[in-house]
Scaffold this motif. Structure first.
Motif, PDB file in Angstrom:
ATOM      1  N   PRO A 149       0.822  -1.220   0.000  1.00 18.30           N
ATOM      2  CA  PRO A 149       0.000   0.000   0.000  1.00 18.30           C
ATOM      3  C   PRO A 149       0.854   1.267   0.000  1.00 18.30           C
ATOM      4  N   LEU A 150       0.368   2.267  -0.707  1.00 21.42           N
ATOM      5  CA  LEU A 150       0.935   3.608  -0.708  1.00 21.42           C
ATOM      6  C   LEU A 150      -0.131   4.566  -0.243  1.00 21.42           C
ATOM      7  N   ILE A 151       0.284   5.709   0.222  1.00 18.87           N
ATOM      8  CA  ILE A 151      -0.648   6.755   0.611  1.00 18.87           C
ATOM      9  C   ILE A 151      -0.458   7.925  -0.347  1.00 18.87           C
ATOM     10  N   ARG A 152      -1.547   8.335  -1.012  1.00 10.03           N
ATOM     11  CA  ARG A 152      -1.523   9.476  -1.922  1.00 10.03           C
ATOM     12  C   ARG A 152      -2.088  10.684  -1.179  1.00 10.03           C
ATOM     13  N   VAL A 153      -1.257  11.718  -1.040  1.00 10.50           N
ATOM     14  CA  VAL A 153      -1.669  12.962  -0.395  1.00 10.50           C
ATOM     15  C   VAL A 153      -1.908  13.970  -1.511  1.00 10.50           C
ATOM     16  N   LEU A 154      -3.123  14.483  -1.600  1.00 14.26           N
ATOM     17  CA  LEU A 154      -3.475  15.415  -2.659  1.00 14.26           C
ATOM     18  C   LEU A 154      -2.925  16.816  -2.377  1.00 14.26           C
ATOM     19  N   SER A 207      -9.002  13.152   0.594  1.00 14.02           N
ATOM     20  CA  SER A 207      -7.826  13.986   0.348  1.00 14.02           C
ATOM     21  C   SER A 207      -6.519  13.251   0.645  1.00 14.02           C
ATOM     22  N   ILE A 208      -6.595  12.204   1.441  1.00 15.29           N
ATOM     23  CA  ILE A 208      -5.458  11.321   1.700  1.00 15.29           C
ATOM     24  C   ILE A 208      -5.979   9.902   1.504  1.00 15.29           C
ATOM     25  N   ARG A 209      -5.470   9.247   0.446  1.00 20.22           N
ATOM     26  CA  ARG A 209      -6.037   7.967  -0.003  1.00 20.22           C
ATOM     27  C   ARG A 209      -4.995   6.856   0.024  1.00 20.22           C
ATOM     28  N   GLN A 210      -5.463   5.652   0.298  1.00 24.27           N
ATOM     29  CA  GLN A 210      -4.583   4.487   0.198  1.00 24.27           C
ATOM     30  C   GLN A 210      -4.811   3.830  -1.149  1.00 24.27           C
ATOM     31  N   GLU A 211      -3.719   3.396  -1.787  1.00 20.69           N
ATOM     32  CA  GLU A 211      -3.795   2.683  -3.057  1.00 20.69           C
ATOM     33  C   GLU A 211      -2.622   1.716  -3.121  1.00 20.69           C
ATOM     34  N   GLU A 212      -2.644   0.826  -4.068  1.00 23.55           N
ATOM     35  CA  GLU A 212      -1.545  -0.121  -4.233  1.00 23.55           C
ATOM     36  C   GLU A 212      -0.426   0.509  -5.045  1.00 23.55           C
ATOM     37  N   ALA A 213       0.805   0.178  -4.690  1.00 23.61           N
ATOM     38  CA  ALA A 213       1.959   0.677  -5.431  1.00 23.61           C
ATOM     39  C   ALA A 213       1.928   0.101  -6.840  1.00 23.61           C
ATOM     40  N   PRO A 214       2.236   0.918  -7.847  1.00 20.38           N
ATOM     41  CA  PRO A 214       2.306   0.398  -9.211  1.00 20.38           C
ATOM     42  C   PRO A 214       3.462  -0.598  -9.342  1.00 20.38           C
ATOM     43  N   ALA A 215       3.432  -1.409 -10.379  1.00 24.09           N
ATOM     44  CA  ALA A 215       4.514  -2.360 -10.619  1.00 24.09           C
ATOM     45  C   ALA A 215       5.829  -1.601 -10.735  1.00 24.09           C
ATOM     46  N   ASN A 216       6.883  -2.192 -10.237  1.00 24.61           N
ATOM     47  CA  ASN A 216       8.233  -1.617 -10.304  1.00 24.61           C
ATOM     48  C   ASN A 216       8.363  -0.289  -9.568  1.00 24.61           C
ATOM     49  N   PHE A 217       7.561  -0.073  -8.521  1.00 28.90           N
ATOM     50  CA  PHE A 217       7.669   1.157  -7.727  1.00 28.90           C
ATOM     51  C   PHE A 217       8.933   1.091  -6.878  1.00 28.90           C
ATOM     52  N   THR A 218       9.627   2.208  -6.789  1.00 22.96           N
ATOM     53  CA  THR A 218      10.829   2.309  -5.969  1.00 22.96           C
ATOM     54  C   THR A 218      10.654   3.448  -4.978  1.00 22.96           C
ATOM     55  N   ALA A 219      10.796   3.123  -3.699  1.00 25.77           N
ATOM     56  CA  ALA A 219      10.754   4.145  -2.649  1.00 25.77           C
ATOM     57  C   ALA A 219      12.168   4.687  -2.465  1.00 25.77           C
ATOM     58  N   ILE A 220      12.242   5.966  -2.120  1.00 27.20           N
ATOM     59  CA  ILE A 220      13.536   6.597  -1.888  1.00 27.20           C
ATOM     60  C   ILE A 220      13.654   6.918  -0.408  1.00 27.20           C
ATOM     61  N   ASP A 221      14.712   6.412   0.214  1.00 26.46           N
ATOM     62  CA  ASP A 221      14.965   6.635   1.630  1.00 26.46           C
ATOM     63  C   ASP A 221      16.192   7.533   1.744  1.00 26.46           C
ATOM     64  N   ILE A 222      16.022   8.662   2.426  1.00 28.16           N
ATOM     65  CA  ILE A 222      17.109   9.622   2.588  1.00 28.16           C
ATOM     66  C   ILE A 222      17.618   9.522   4.021  1.00 28.16           C
ATOM     67  N   LEU A 223      18.878   9.184   4.171  1.00 27.77           N
ATOM     68  CA  LEU A 223      19.483   9.089   5.495  1.00 27.77           C
ATOM     69  C   LEU A 223      20.200  10.395   5.800  1.00 27.77           C
ATOM     70  N   LEU A 224      19.876  10.978   6.944  1.00 32.80           N
ATOM     71  CA  LEU A 224      20.461  12.255   7.362  1.00 32.80           C
ATOM     72  C   LEU A 224      21.340  12.063   8.582  1.00 32.80           C
ATOM     73  N   GLU A 225      22.134  13.087   8.889  1.00 27.28           N
ATOM     74  CA  GLU A 225      22.947  13.059  10.111  1.00 27.28           C
ATOM     75  C   GLU A 225      22.061  13.016  11.343  1.00 27.28           C
ATOM     76  N   GLY A 226      20.937  13.709  11.299  1.00 24.54           N
ATOM     77  CA  GLY A 226      20.032  13.762  12.442  1.00 24.54           C
ATOM     78  C   GLY A 226      18.625  13.384  12.041  1.00 24.54           C
ATOM     79  N   HIS A 227      17.773  13.313  13.007  1.00 23.26           N
ATOM     80  CA  HIS A 227      16.359  12.996  12.802  1.00 23.26           C
ATOM     81  C   HIS A 227      15.625  14.313  12.635  1.00 23.26           C
ATOM     82  N   ALA A 228      15.100  14.566  11.429  1.00 19.96           N
ATOM     83  CA  ALA A 228      14.501  15.863  11.161  1.00 19.96           C
ATOM     84  C   ALA A 228      13.438  15.751  10.088  1.00 19.96           C
TER      85      ALA A 228
END
Length: 166
Positions: A42-47, A85-106
């Protein structure tokens, strides 16, 4: 938002500085790494405009556990789903999430929205604490949902307010 302006996540790299919008956290956080994670589920779509101040500027797809900051408080976006206005849907095929690692939690700005980003060392305390959904955000989302429902129904016409003579 980098120290040199907006950048696509795909163009971020280690060492770049991102604007942090978390109170009590240094105004810029260094990117330690970027992970591209194949994702199914599942993904969440925020309009657009749902999170206040015209944020996000475009539809934003987030993983359900992503933290969003609204009026200074962090929420799990999966708990904010209202079906309009905030909906749940299934991720499309071949979806890639991007995770950004930071020095701190922000929180950083993504399309004008404040999104919580992780840190490489989870043992380090951060400035963001997630809270349960409260009445303030529930009311805000209900108003946004009503506006979106009217727009989707094609009822965007503005009618004049009748005036009465004193």
């Amino acid at each position: 938002m980098t120290s040199r302006g907006d950048r696509l996540a795909a163009r971020l790299g280690p060492g770049m500085m991102l604007l942090a919008v978390t109170p009590g956290v240094a105004p810029f956080q260094r990117v330690l790494g970027i992970r591209n994670i194949p994702y199914r589920g599942p993904l969440i779509r925020v309009l657009p405009g749902v999170l206040g101040n015209m944020a996000p500027r475009e539809d934003l797809l987030l993983l359900p556990d992503q933290g969003v900051v609204f009026q200074g408080r962090a929420y799990r976006v999966g708990h904010l789903v209202d079906g309009v206005s905030i909906r749940q849907e299934e991720a499309p095929a071949n979806f890639t999430a991007i995770d950004i690692l930071l020095e701190g939690h922000a929180a950083i700005l993504v399309q004008g929205a404040s999104l919580e980003m992780g840190q490489a060392n989870a043992a380090v305390p951060g400035g963001l604490k997630r809270v349960a959904v409260d009445q303030a955000i529930t009311n805000h989302l209900a108003l946004s949902s009503a506006e979106f429902a009217l727009e989707e129904a094609g009822s965007g016409e503005i009618l004049p307010i009748p005036r009465t003579n004193p």
